[in-house]
Design a protein around this motif. Sequence first.
Motif, PDB file in Angstrom:
ATOM      1  N   THR A  40     -13.550   6.974  -3.924  1.00  0.00           N
ATOM      2  CA  THR A  40     -12.279   6.967  -4.643  1.00  0.00           C
ATOM      3  C   THR A  40     -11.416   5.849  -4.081  1.00  0.00           C
ATOM      4  OG1 THR A  40     -11.332   8.588  -3.125  1.00  0.00           O
ATOM      5  CG2 THR A  40     -12.383   9.433  -5.120  1.00  0.00           C
ATOM      6  N   VAL A  41     -10.869   5.042  -4.956  1.00  0.00           N
ATOM      7  CA  VAL A  41     -10.087   3.865  -4.563  1.00  0.00           C
ATOM      8  C   VAL A  41      -8.731   3.939  -5.235  1.00  0.00           C
ATOM      9  CG1 VAL A  41     -10.000   1.342  -4.503  1.00  0.00           C
ATOM     10  CG2 VAL A  41     -12.210   2.511  -4.362  1.00  0.00           C
ATOM     11  N   GLN A  42      -7.701   3.588  -4.487  1.00  0.00           N
ATOM     12  CA  GLN A  42      -6.348   3.512  -5.010  1.00  0.00           C
ATOM     13  C   GLN A  42      -5.718   2.197  -4.565  1.00  0.00           C
ATOM     14  OE1 GLN A  42      -3.860   6.813  -3.977  1.00  0.00           O
ATOM     15  NE2 GLN A  42      -2.145   6.136  -5.250  1.00  0.00           N
ATOM     16  N   LEU A  43      -5.086   1.498  -5.493  1.00  0.00           N
ATOM     17  CA  LEU A  43      -4.450   0.220  -5.200  1.00  0.00           C
ATOM     18  C   LEU A  43      -3.011   0.456  -4.775  1.00  0.00           C
ATOM     19  CD1 LEU A  43      -5.779  -1.948  -8.160  1.00  0.00           C
ATOM     20  CD2 LEU A  43      -6.804  -1.569  -5.922  1.00  0.00           C
ATOM     21  N   LEU A  44      -2.656  -0.089  -3.600  1.00  0.00           N
ATOM     22  CA  LEU A  44      -1.318   0.064  -3.047  1.00  0.00           C
ATOM     23  C   LEU A  44      -0.729  -1.306  -2.745  1.00  0.00           C
ATOM     24  CD1 LEU A  44      -2.012   2.938  -0.480  1.00  0.00           C
ATOM     25  CD2 LEU A  44      -1.207   3.172  -2.844  1.00  0.00           C
ATOM     26  N   GLN A  45       0.534  -1.316  -2.425  1.00  0.00           N
ATOM     27  CA  GLN A  45       1.197  -2.531  -1.977  1.00  0.00           C
ATOM     28  C   GLN A  45       1.094  -2.627  -0.451  1.00  0.00           C
ATOM     29  OE1 GLN A  45       2.271  -4.872  -3.917  1.00  0.00           O
ATOM     30  NE2 GLN A  45       1.907  -3.676  -5.801  1.00  0.00           N
ATOM     31  N   PRO A  46       1.114  -3.831   0.102  1.00  0.00           N
ATOM     32  CA  PRO A  46       0.971  -3.962   1.567  1.00  0.00           C
ATOM     33  C   PRO A  46       2.052  -3.228   2.345  1.00  0.00           C
ATOM     34  CG  PRO A  46       0.627  -6.078   0.492  1.00  0.00           C
ATOM     35  CD  PRO A  46       1.110  -5.140  -0.571  1.00  0.00           C
ATOM     36  N   GLU A  47       3.260  -3.099   1.804  1.00  0.00           N
ATOM     37  CA  GLU A  47       4.308  -2.399   2.538  1.00  0.00           C
ATOM     38  C   GLU A  47       4.094  -0.889   2.564  1.00  0.00           C
ATOM     39  OE1 GLU A  47       5.806  -3.438  -1.633  1.00  0.00           O
ATOM     40  OE2 GLU A  47       4.864  -4.495   0.062  1.00  0.00           O
ATOM     41  N   ASP A  48       3.198  -0.373   1.731  1.00  0.00           N
ATOM     42  CA  ASP A  48       2.912   1.066   1.718  1.00  0.00           C
ATOM     43  C   ASP A  48       1.866   1.464   2.743  1.00  0.00           C
ATOM     44  OD1 ASP A  48       4.697   1.225  -0.359  1.00  0.00           O
ATOM     45  OD2 ASP A  48       3.143   1.104  -1.924  1.00  0.00           O
ATOM     46  N   LEU A  49       1.328   0.513   3.505  1.00  0.00           N
ATOM     47  CA  LEU A  49       0.312   0.837   4.501  1.00  0.00           C
ATOM     48  C   LEU A  49       0.930   1.606   5.666  1.00  0.00           C
ATOM     49  CD1 LEU A  49      -1.873  -2.377   4.841  1.00  0.00           C
ATOM     50  CD2 LEU A  49      -2.585  -0.171   3.989  1.00  0.00           C
ATOM     51  N   PRO A  50       0.182   2.521   6.270  1.00  0.00           N
ATOM     52  CA  PRO A  50       0.687   3.179   7.487  1.00  0.00           C
ATOM     53  C   PRO A  50       0.736   2.177   8.634  1.00  0.00           C
ATOM     54  CG  PRO A  50      -1.576   3.841   7.040  1.00  0.00           C
ATOM     55  CD  PRO A  50      -1.119   3.064   5.849  1.00  0.00           C
ATOM     56  N   PRO A  51       1.606   2.388   9.626  1.00  0.00           N
ATOM     57  CA  PRO A  51       1.710   1.432  10.739  1.00  0.00           C
ATOM     58  C   PRO A  51       0.415   1.375  11.526  1.00  0.00           C
ATOM     59  CG  PRO A  51       2.933   3.436  11.210  1.00  0.00           C
ATOM     60  CD  PRO A  51       2.523   3.528   9.769  1.00  0.00           C
TER      61      PRO A  51
END
Length: 488
Positions: A338-349
Motif C-alpha cells: 500500500t502506497v500513499q503520496l505525501l508532501q515532504p513536510e508531512d514526514l515524521p522527524p
Amino acid sequence: MAYLTQPDYIKYICSCGQLKPITSLYFCRHCLKIRCGFCICHEVDSHYCANCLENMPSSEARLKKNRCSSCFDCPSCFHTLSTRATMAQPRQVVQDPAAGGDAKVESKQPKKMYYLSCFNCRWTSRDVGIPDQPVASGGWPERTNPFAARVNQLLDYYKAIALQEKQEKIERERKKFNIRGKYITLTDKTGLTGAMARNIAGLPSSDSSSSAIASFVPSQASAEVEELPEDFYTKEVNLNQITSMPQRLASPEWQPSSVSRLHPLAKLLSVKRSQRCRVCDHNLTKPEYNPGSIKFKIELLAYYHVPEVKVISQEPVRAGHKSALLLKLSNPTGHEMTVQLLQPEDLPPPEETEPKSIEKSLERSLNLDKDTSSYKAIERPPRYSVTSRVTSPGVTLTVAQRDDAAEYDDDAQHDTNDIIMWRKSNKLALRLEVDTPAEVQGGVPASAAICLQYSYRNTVPPAAHSALHRDHTLYTTVLIDLGTVSSN
C-alpha cells in the motif's frame, strides 16, 4: 518527454541526505533504512584475475603486488595481450668436407615457440627484443627494479616508526587510566608482556623495529644534475618513438621514455567485495567465492525492496500554471504493498540512532593495527531545492505483488479513477498535477519532491525474544527532475 530507461529523472534521498538513483542504493532489512555507498563498509573477500579467473588469497596477492603472473596488458594501448604460437626452425649443422669426411647435415624438428601479441595495436613482445618462450604461460622474463633495495628499506623504516608511535600511545593510555582493579587491555589482566602480545599477533619485535630505525641511512640532496645532451635542442623529434604520459605512468618503476623500452605490464588483480551496513554491521551484498560466478549470496539492493518511480510523460513546466505529470509506480516485492503520496513536510522527524559498540578486548590487546572505533549514524536533513509542488492525492493506493509470469501479459486494466490511469501486474500509472509558483524565473531547472509512505513486509526471521515485527510502514522521499521552467 522522459524515457523510462533514464533513471536520473528520479533520485531517492538516502538516510544520510545524499541524492542517488535507485540503482545506486541499498536497503538494509535489519535497520529498514536506505543506504548509499557512503553509508556502508567495503570488505575485500577474494582476489582474482579477470582474464584467467585464477583465485588467490590475500597474502599471496600481496606478495605478487596485486598482479597476475601469467596475464599481461599491452604497454602501448593497455589491452590484454594474447599468446601466439610460431614454429621455430633450429639451426643446421654442416660439416666441412675439407676437414675430412663427407658433408653432413644435421636437421632437427621445428619447435613451437610463443610470444605476446596485441590484437588492437599490433604490438608484439618481439618489438622490444623479448625472446620467444618455449611455454605458453609463465616463464616470461621479469625486470628487476634498480631501486628495489632502497624502497624496501624505506618501507621497513616507516613501518618501524608507525609501530613505535603506536606502542608509545598505548603506554600513555595505560599510565593515564591505570586504576587498581580495572584493566584497559587483556595484557594488564593476564600479565602478558608486550613482546608476547606482539609475537601472538604476528608483529615484529621491538628490537627489530629499533634496529631498522638505527640502521636507516637518510637520503642526501645533491647539487650535481646530469647535463642534457648536446643535440637536445637540434635533434628532430619523432613522436612515434616517444612514449606518452599514460604509458610512462603505467610503469612507475622505470618510466620508459622511448617506445623501444616498453615491456608487457602484468595484469592487475580484481577483487570480489562484500558490503556491510555501518549501523547494524549486517551484510548488504555478499558475492560467491568462485571468480567465474556472477551470482550473489546476499544482494539487498533497493531496487528489490523499495517502490520504483518512473516518469512516463510530462507537460512543459510554466511559471504560474499547472502541468500534467504521468508517473509509473512499481512494487518489486513479493507481497502486496500500500502506497500513499505525501508532501515532504508531512514526514515524521528523523531519528538519531547510535549502535552499541562491540568491545573485542582480546583483539584490541593482541592486534595493535585494529581500530574498533564505533560509528555513529545520524540522519541528516537532505539539501535540495524545489521549484514546483506535486499535488498529492489523499488516497491510499494498493499495488499488487510482483509476478514474473505476468510480465508477458499485455492486457492492462484501465480504471475510471481520476488518479489511476491503468493497472498492469505490479505496476500502475498515476495522473498528477505539478503546480509552479508565478515568482519562479524562467530558464531555471525545474524539480519537485514527493514522499512515499509504503508498507513493507520483512522476510528476515526474527530472533528469539525479539520485538521486531514483520509489517512496517516506511517512508522515502524522491526528487523528480522536470527539465527547465518555461517563461511562456
